[in-house]
Design an enzyme around this catalytic site. Structure first.
Site, PDB file in Angstrom:
ATOM      1  N   HIS A   1      -4.089 -26.939   8.219  1.00  0.00           N
ATOM      2  CA  HIS A   1      -2.891 -28.013   8.424  1.00  0.00           C
ATOM      3  C   HIS A   1      -3.679 -29.328   8.867  1.00  0.00           C
ATOM      4  O   HIS A   1      -3.055 -30.580   8.756  1.00  0.00           O
ATOM      5  CB  HIS A   1      -1.753 -27.113   9.335  1.00  0.00           C
ATOM      6  CG  HIS A   1      -1.622 -26.316   9.142  1.00  0.00           C
ATOM      7  ND1 HIS A   1      -1.081 -25.681   7.788  1.00  0.00           N
ATOM      8  CD2 HIS A   1      -1.207 -25.007   9.266  1.00  0.00           C
ATOM      9  CE1 HIS A   1      -0.440 -24.361   7.640  1.00  0.00           C
ATOM     10  NE2 HIS A   1      -0.659 -23.819   8.949  1.00  0.00           N
TER      11      HIS A   1
ATOM     12  N   LYS B   1      -3.461 -19.513   2.701  1.00  0.00           N
ATOM     13  CA  LYS B   1      -4.502 -19.189   3.585  1.00  0.00           C
ATOM     14  C   LYS B   1      -4.532 -18.416   4.497  1.00  0.00           C
ATOM     15  O   LYS B   1      -3.089 -17.792   4.896  1.00  0.00           O
ATOM     16  CB  LYS B   1      -4.115 -21.162   4.135  1.00  0.00           C
ATOM     17  CG  LYS B   1      -2.882 -20.338   4.917  1.00  0.00           C
ATOM     18  CD  LYS B   1      -2.635 -21.937   6.086  1.00  0.00           C
ATOM     19  CE  LYS B   1      -3.665 -21.642   7.644  1.00  0.00           C
ATOM     20  NZ  LYS B   1      -2.949 -20.798   8.322  1.00  0.00           N
TER      21      LYS B   1
ATOM     22  N   GLU C   1       2.077 -25.590  19.800  1.00  0.00           N
ATOM     23  CA  GLU C   1       3.410 -24.005  19.790  1.00  0.00           C
ATOM     24  C   GLU C   1       3.473 -23.608  20.995  1.00  0.00           C
ATOM     25  O   GLU C   1       2.637 -23.352  21.752  1.00  0.00           O
ATOM     26  CB  GLU C   1       2.499 -23.118  18.728  1.00  0.00           C
ATOM     27  CG  GLU C   1       2.496 -23.923  17.278  1.00  0.00           C
ATOM     28  CD  GLU C   1       2.510 -23.069  16.086  1.00  0.00           C
ATOM     29  OE1 GLU C   1       2.904 -23.471  14.867  1.00  0.00           O
ATOM     30  OE2 GLU C   1       1.411 -22.237  16.289  1.00  0.00           O
TER      31      GLU C   1
ATOM     32  N   LYS D   1      -1.935 -22.849  20.504  1.00  0.00           N
ATOM     33  CA  LYS D   1      -0.915 -21.582  20.974  1.00  0.00           C
ATOM     34  C   LYS D   1      -0.784 -22.066  21.935  1.00  0.00           C
ATOM     35  O   LYS D   1      -1.389 -22.195  23.466  1.00  0.00           O
ATOM     36  CB  LYS D   1      -1.121 -20.413  20.679  1.00  0.00           C
ATOM     37  CG  LYS D   1      -1.843 -20.212  19.326  1.00  0.00           C
ATOM     38  CD  LYS D   1      -0.989 -20.414  18.203  1.00  0.00           C
ATOM     39  CE  LYS D   1      -0.929 -20.138  17.241  1.00  0.00           C
ATOM     40  NZ  LYS D   1       0.469 -19.617  15.772  1.00  0.00           N
TER      41      LYS D   1
ATOM     42  N   LYS E   1       6.000 -29.649   3.562  1.00  0.00           N
ATOM     43  CA  LYS E   1       7.107 -30.121   4.813  1.00  0.00           C
ATOM     44  C   LYS E   1       7.417 -31.491   4.056  1.00  0.00           C
ATOM     45  O   LYS E   1       6.646 -32.576   3.941  1.00  0.00           O
ATOM     46  CB  LYS E   1       6.168 -30.118   6.385  1.00  0.00           C
ATOM     47  CG  LYS E   1       6.480 -28.738   6.719  1.00  0.00           C
ATOM     48  CD  LYS E   1       5.650 -29.033   7.923  1.00  0.00           C
ATOM     49  CE  LYS E   1       5.364 -28.273   8.303  1.00  0.00           C
ATOM     50  NZ  LYS E   1       6.552 -26.860   8.999  1.00  0.00           N
TER      51      LYS E   1
ATOM     52  N   ASP F   1      -7.153 -21.176  11.605  1.00  0.00           N
ATOM     53  CA  ASP F   1      -6.442 -20.590  11.844  1.00  0.00           C
ATOM     54  C   ASP F   1      -4.785 -22.086  11.303  1.00  0.00           C
ATOM     55  O   ASP F   1      -4.618 -22.427  10.222  1.00  0.00           O
ATOM     56  CB  ASP F   1      -4.828 -20.051  12.373  1.00  0.00           C
ATOM     57  CG  ASP F   1      -3.952 -19.993  11.984  1.00  0.00           C
ATOM     58  OD1 ASP F   1      -2.658 -19.271  11.224  1.00  0.00           O
ATOM     59  OD2 ASP F   1      -2.772 -20.040  13.451  1.00  0.00           O
TER      60      ASP F   1
ATOM     61  N   ARG G   1       0.610  -0.840  -0.268  1.00  0.00           N
ATOM     62  CA  ARG G   1      -0.309   0.170   0.189  1.00  0.00           C
ATOM     63  C   ARG G   1       1.090   1.394  -0.099  1.00  0.00           C
ATOM     64  O   ARG G   1       0.376   2.386  -0.683  1.00  0.00           O
ATOM     65  CB  ARG G   1      -1.051  -0.314   0.963  1.00  0.00           C
ATOM     66  CG  ARG G   1      -1.950  -0.682   0.982  1.00  0.00           C
ATOM     67  CD  ARG G   1      -3.019  -0.667   2.742  1.00  0.00           C
ATOM     68  NE  ARG G   1      -3.510  -2.364   2.095  1.00  0.00           N
ATOM     69  CZ  ARG G   1      -4.881  -1.798   2.202  1.00  0.00           C
ATOM     70  NH1 ARG G   1      -5.634  -0.394   2.350  1.00  0.00           N
ATOM     71  NH2 ARG G   1      -6.029  -2.813   1.734  1.00  0.00           N
TER      72      ARG G   1
ATOM     73  N   HIS H   1       1.119 -24.207   3.839  1.00  0.00           N
ATOM     74  CA  HIS H   1       2.462 -24.805   3.725  1.00  0.00           C
ATOM     75  C   HIS H   1       3.240 -26.289   3.925  1.00  0.00           C
ATOM     76  O   HIS H   1       4.009 -26.348   3.784  1.00  0.00           O
ATOM     77  CB  HIS H   1       3.405 -23.891   4.457  1.00  0.00           C
ATOM     78  CG  HIS H   1       3.853 -23.860   5.768  1.00  0.00           C
ATOM     79  ND1 HIS H   1       2.091 -23.360   6.115  1.00  0.00           N
ATOM     80  CD2 HIS H   1       4.335 -24.024   6.453  1.00  0.00           C
ATOM     81  CE1 HIS H   1       3.045 -23.316   7.413  1.00  0.00           C
ATOM     82  NE2 HIS H   1       3.657 -24.049   8.095  1.00  0.00           N
TER      83      HIS H   1
HETATM   84  C1  BG6 Z   1       0.388 -20.789  10.184  1.00  0.00           C
HETATM   85  C2  BG6 Z   1      -0.091 -20.033  10.926  1.00  0.00           C
HETATM   86  O1  BG6 Z   1       0.371 -21.314   8.787  1.00  0.00           O
HETATM   87  O2  BG6 Z   1       0.738 -21.983  10.275  1.00  0.00           O
HETATM   88  C3  BG6 Z   1       0.588 -19.933  12.384  1.00  0.00           C
HETATM   89  O3  BG6 Z   1      -0.742 -18.708  10.120  1.00  0.00           O
HETATM   90  C4  BG6 Z   1       1.570 -20.888  12.582  1.00  0.00           C
HETATM   91  O4  BG6 Z   1      -0.192 -19.547  13.651  1.00  0.00           O
HETATM   92  C5  BG6 Z   1       2.016 -21.825  11.872  1.00  0.00           C
HETATM   93  O5  BG6 Z   1       2.171 -20.724  14.020  1.00  0.00           O
HETATM   94  C6  BG6 Z   1       2.776 -23.407  11.347  1.00  0.00           C
HETATM   95  O6  BG6 Z   1       3.725 -23.864  10.836  1.00  0.00           O
HETATM   96  P1  BG6 Z   1       4.793 -24.206  11.108  1.00  0.00           P
HETATM   97  O7  BG6 Z   1       5.976 -24.612   9.612  1.00  0.00           O
HETATM   98  O8  BG6 Z   1       6.039 -22.895  12.013  1.00  0.00           O
HETATM   99  O9  BG6 Z   1       4.924 -25.510  11.591  1.00  0.00           O
END
Ligand code: BG6
Length: 478
Positions: A250, A158, A226, A340, A192, A245, A48, A188
């Site tokens: 995932h 995402k 996490e 989290k 992995k 999220d 922006r 993502h």
């Molecule tokens: C992201 C989430 O998609 O994946 C995050 O938005 C999360 O909240 C993260 O921490 C975890 O990814 P990775 O690869 O670090 O386990």
């Protein structure tokens, strides 16, 4: 080395996003350094604020130096990368401003100098995605406007939408501008190494698949934990919450990989067909069935995080017992826990097998002490362990659980590519295997929406930081 992708211009919306700073620019730089990018590539960052190319390059440099100091050692490589990095300031909501982008690509140093191929990357909040895509189309940057023989593709980060309705709308809008084969919905986790290995483990070995069903497996537990909290993503988390999220994408993708049927072949669509079938088989949640099968939590102190409402009821933890109503899995619980500020940072899938019919070697209550398990550790360690019972040395006949372990690090000398390296290259090459198809994203949202509806307005249970979630989580594992 894999064949290089076609020459192209990569256009990243969300130039100032955390994702761009932490993942996209560093990954693209490393790919360039290793010689994996096309011979002629350009990167156009779109954000922006009004910045010159030089000012933006300086910002990327500073972030890279702070986050990945090893990446700023090679001055010549950096200079060559930055010479191909450009910046265009666009207010995403104003369609007339997209002409500046069009001009930069068509007439400026950034675009056609490289090639007519364009890869768009939307690293922006989900609500902006339809707007950006419509504006790209109006500005003549859609797929149909490309030159004959060239391609235009789009990667969408995402969360893809924020519920089934918005995801459908986004699918509809993007579908008007790009063909499904040109749309790369990224998760993502699918990039992995250890996640890709789930299918290899299951389908390249003869000994596991015959056991991989309700006759032999007692339950499957998936954990995505996490230790850190929401970091500085308060505003995002208030919108998203853990279900959107992590669980919608995932976690459900891990579940699909571990439970899907073997595909008819190893093509992108055959694999994705099986994942969709699996998602469709997940038992529907109702407010009645959610009692005791869905636990949502919020860590203590979440409400004092930056950009979080003092009375927020957003969940930072979820534990859910899923059932997959098909012939292979009927009545086998799949317990998924994600959160989290938990006790550890670990992602793993534990497949627990049924106990032997008779327990000769221990007290009755320890019958399952040595229950066989396959433990697929996704991260931080990249291992697969098989647990079984062995006789403890000595005169007494006592069994102990022991483990046979495979570790990526010790078995293979080369380090795997990271998810963003791999997925960026896959998208350039047009390989959709590890991207989410339209139907898959919609089925996943239908599951999450049903869970949210079933839970209703019930506030999440509070849990202490660095614990394993609220006490009520025990019900999921009983
Ligand atoms: C992201 C989430 O998609 O994946 C995050 O938005 C999360 O909240 C993260 O921490 C975890 O990814 P990775 O690869 O670090 O386990």
């Amino acid at each position: 080395m894999p064949p290089k992708p076609d020459n192209c211009t990569i256009i990243i919306f969300g130039a100032h996003s955390d994702l761009a700073a932490r993942k996209l620019f560093p990954s693209l730089y490393e790919l360039a350094l290793w010689g994996h990018l096309p011979d002629e590539y350009r990167i156009v960052a779109v954000g922006r604020s009004a910045l010159s190319h030089t000012e933006f390059r300086q910002k990327v440099y500073e972030k890279m130096a702070a986050l990945f100091p090893e990446n700023v050692q090679d001055e010549a490589a950096l200079a060559s990368f930055f010479a191909r990095l450009f910046y265009v300031g666009v207010d995403f909501t104003r369609s007339e401003e997209y002409h500046a982008l069009h001009k930069e690509i068509m007439e400026g140093e950034a675009g056609l100098a490289a090639s007519p191929n364009i890869l768009f990357y939307l690293a922006t909040p989900p609500a902006l995605a339809p707007l950006i895509v419509r504006n790209l189309d109006h500005a003549g940057l859609g797929e149909k406007d490309g030159l004959k023989g060239s391609w235009r593709k789009i990667i969408v980060e995402k969360p893809y939408g924020s519920n089934l309705q918005t995801a459908r709308e986004l699918n509809r809008v993007i579908g008007e501008v790009f063909h499904e084969e040109r749309i790369f919905r990224i998760d993502h986790y699918l990039g992995k190494e250890t996640v890709q290995n789930i299918m290899v483990f299951r389908f390249s070995n003869g000994i596991f698949e015959p056991l991989w069903n309700r006759n032999n497996i007692a339950n499957v537990a998936i954990t995505i934990a996490e230790k850190f909290g929401i970091r500085d993503r308060g505003a995002f988390y208030e919108e998203a919450g853990l279900l959107r999220d992590i669980m919608q994408n995932h976690a459900l993708q891990l579940l699909a990989s571990v439970a899907m049927e073997p595909p008819v072949d190893f093509s992108a669509d055959a694999v994705r067909d099986e994942k969709v079938k699996l998602l469709r088989s997940i038992r529907h949640f109702t407010s009645q069935s959610a009692e005791g099968t869905v636990v949502l939590g919020q860590y203590e102190g979440y409400r004092s995080e930056k950009n979080v409402a003092p009375d927020s009821t957003v969940e930072t933890f979820a534990a859910i017992k899923f059932f997959v109503d098909n012939w292979r899995w009927k009545d086998v619980p799949f317990m998924i826990k994600a959160g989290k500020s938990l006790a550890e940072t670990v992602t793993e899938i534990v497949i627990t097998f049924k106990c032997p019919p008779q327990n000769y070697f221990g007290p009755a209550e320890s019958c399952c002490y040595t229950a066989n398990q396959v433990i697929l550790r996704i991260q931080p360690e990249e291992t697969i362990a098989i647990k079984f019972g062995a006789k403890r040395p000595g005169e007494a006949l006592i069994t102990d659980p022991v483990f046979m372990k495979f570790d990526y690090k010790t078995s293979f000398s080369e380090a795997g590519a990271t998810p963003y390296h791999r997925l960026l290259l896959d998208a350039m090459a047009g390989d959709q295997m590890n991207f989410i198809r339209q139907d898959s994203v919609e089925y996943s949202w239908a599951i999450i929406d049903a869970i949210r509806e079933a839970v209703g307005t019930k506030p999440p249970a509070s849990y202490p930081v660095h614990s394993w979630g609220p006490e009520s989580v025990a019900a999921i594992y009983s």
